[in-house]
Design a protein around this motif. Sequence first.
Motif, PDB file in Angstrom:
ATOM      1  N   SER A  59      28.481  39.046  36.129  1.00  0.00           N
ATOM      2  CA  SER A  59      29.306  40.254  36.263  1.00  0.00           C
ATOM      3  C   SER A  59      30.783  39.899  36.216  1.00  0.00           C
ATOM      4  O   SER A  59      31.196  38.856  36.736  1.00  0.00           O
ATOM      5  CB  SER A  59      29.023  40.963  37.597  1.00  0.00           C
ATOM      6  OG  SER A  59      27.740  41.540  37.615  1.00  0.00           O
ATOM      7  N   LEU A  60      31.570  40.781  35.626  1.00  0.00           N
ATOM      8  CA  LEU A  60      33.020  40.643  35.637  1.00  0.00           C
ATOM      9  C   LEU A  60      33.580  41.564  36.707  1.00  0.00           C
ATOM     10  O   LEU A  60      33.415  42.784  36.645  1.00  0.00           O
ATOM     11  CB  LEU A  60      33.604  40.998  34.269  1.00  0.00           C
ATOM     12  CG  LEU A  60      35.133  40.908  34.159  1.00  0.00           C
ATOM     13  CD1 LEU A  60      35.609  39.482  34.419  1.00  0.00           C
ATOM     14  CD2 LEU A  60      35.603  41.404  32.793  1.00  0.00           C
ATOM     15  N   LYS A  61      34.226  40.993  37.714  1.00  0.00           N
ATOM     16  CA  LYS A  61      34.850  41.764  38.782  1.00  0.00           C
ATOM     17  C   LYS A  61      36.365  41.623  38.659  1.00  0.00           C
ATOM     18  O   LYS A  61      36.871  40.777  37.917  1.00  0.00           O
ATOM     19  CB  LYS A  61      34.403  41.270  40.153  1.00  0.00           C
ATOM     20  CG  LYS A  61      32.900  41.023  40.293  1.00  0.00           C
ATOM     21  CD  LYS A  61      32.080  42.253  40.038  1.00  0.00           C
ATOM     22  CE  LYS A  61      32.203  43.274  41.135  1.00  0.00           C
ATOM     23  NZ  LYS A  61      31.314  44.447  40.912  1.00  0.00           N
ATOM     24  N   ASP A  62      37.110  42.444  39.410  1.00  0.00           N
ATOM     25  CA  ASP A  62      38.572  42.358  39.375  1.00  0.00           C
ATOM     26  C   ASP A  62      39.061  40.973  39.794  1.00  0.00           C
ATOM     27  O   ASP A  62      40.075  40.479  39.311  1.00  0.00           O
ATOM     28  CB  ASP A  62      39.183  43.412  40.308  1.00  0.00           C
ATOM     29  CG  ASP A  62      39.012  44.824  39.768  1.00  0.00           C
ATOM     30  OD1 ASP A  62      38.782  44.962  38.547  1.00  0.00           O
ATOM     31  OD2 ASP A  62      39.104  45.778  40.557  1.00  0.00           O
ATOM     32  N   SER A  63      38.318  40.350  40.709  1.00  0.00           N
ATOM     33  CA  SER A  63      38.733  39.053  41.244  1.00  0.00           C
ATOM     34  C   SER A  63      38.175  37.864  40.468  1.00  0.00           C
ATOM     35  O   SER A  63      38.447  36.718  40.801  1.00  0.00           O
ATOM     36  CB  SER A  63      38.295  38.947  42.706  1.00  0.00           C
ATOM     37  OG  SER A  63      36.901  39.177  42.815  1.00  0.00           O
ATOM     38  N   GLY A  64      37.380  38.123  39.433  1.00  0.00           N
ATOM     39  CA  GLY A  64      36.829  37.022  38.652  1.00  0.00           C
ATOM     40  C   GLY A  64      35.389  37.267  38.247  1.00  0.00           C
ATOM     41  O   GLY A  64      34.853  38.367  38.390  1.00  0.00           O
TER      42      GLY A  64
END
Length: 362
Positions: A330-335
């Motif tokens: 998964s791509l999250k805002d934090s990485g």
Amino acid sequence: MKNLRKVFPVLRQYTYLNNASCGLLSEKVFEYRQDHDLDLLISGSMFRDQHGKVLEEVRETVGDFFNCSPNRVGLIHNFSSGFNTLLEGIDKASKILLLKEDYPSIFWAVNSREFEVCYAQIDEDLEQNIKKALSENRPDLFCFSIVQYENGIKLTPAFLKEMKEKFPETLFVADGTQFIGTEKFDFDASKLDVVIASCYKWMNAGYGNAVMLFQEDVPKKIDPKSCGFNSLQGKYKAHEGNFLGKFEPGHQDTLNFGSLMAAIKYINSVGIDLIEERIKLLSKKAKEEFEKLGLLEKMVVKRVQHSSIFNIGGDAELFQFLNGKNIICSLKDSGVRVSFHYFNTEEEIDLLVKVLKEYFKK
């Protein structure tokens, strides 16, 4: 190990490290869903007439799995619906303790109302931060995720039990969505007042089913307002004003809740102790490897116990690179976030490390 993997067809094509986002559907659950809809197709209302017995069995299966009496097991369709119903039953003058940057469905639901809100910081000293916040603020409720969805920081049941015993007047309301299904969990022994969890992640039960577990004295502290015809239907809620029924006002889907029952039966066939052992082994190995590569946040590195969810930094470019290698994450805002369930292998961690080294050498 191969036997644990063969019921999840996705694993034949991909290195699937994304259970924290979408739990895999097993062939066992799929078979239940096929049989269910075939029965509905050919029998119509005659099949649906049996829904009460199905839901009764689901409730008892859930209660047995988590050690919670079935008359204290709510069957809801997702975490947010249950949590919002609960908040509507809380005095508006209540003070609520939250963890900063916790799951949005907790954060937004509480802050969209008129409660007084205080916070504890999520870092390597999370337990001390919580203890201090509870002591200084004496909140009416403490609402929190047992496992943080972005970086996997975990609160242990032992710590939470200690805090509940130390602060008995505070209502402990836990989001267990990133926790249940990863280890054996005795709800009654945990002393947590309420646990709410969607079951499409680590329970591998598909979408549209979630559970609420309540301690016996919770109805004296919460007064939900929801009500409907289904609030009175079923063995465990067939009387007016029933607390459990306030969380189940409308028609319930035997497809989705039956899928949860099928998933629990499969977990029982594997053994929750084996699942817990596998996840801890994978978590330890992954943490060690990610530490060597310098990919983990300082606060994660410093913590002794961790879940099997990791944020390894990076951006959309790394995310696309991993996807190009058939590594699902998964791509999250934090990485970039990766997560490991019991059906993953040490070899898959080795493959991920190899691909990460390749990427960072570019």
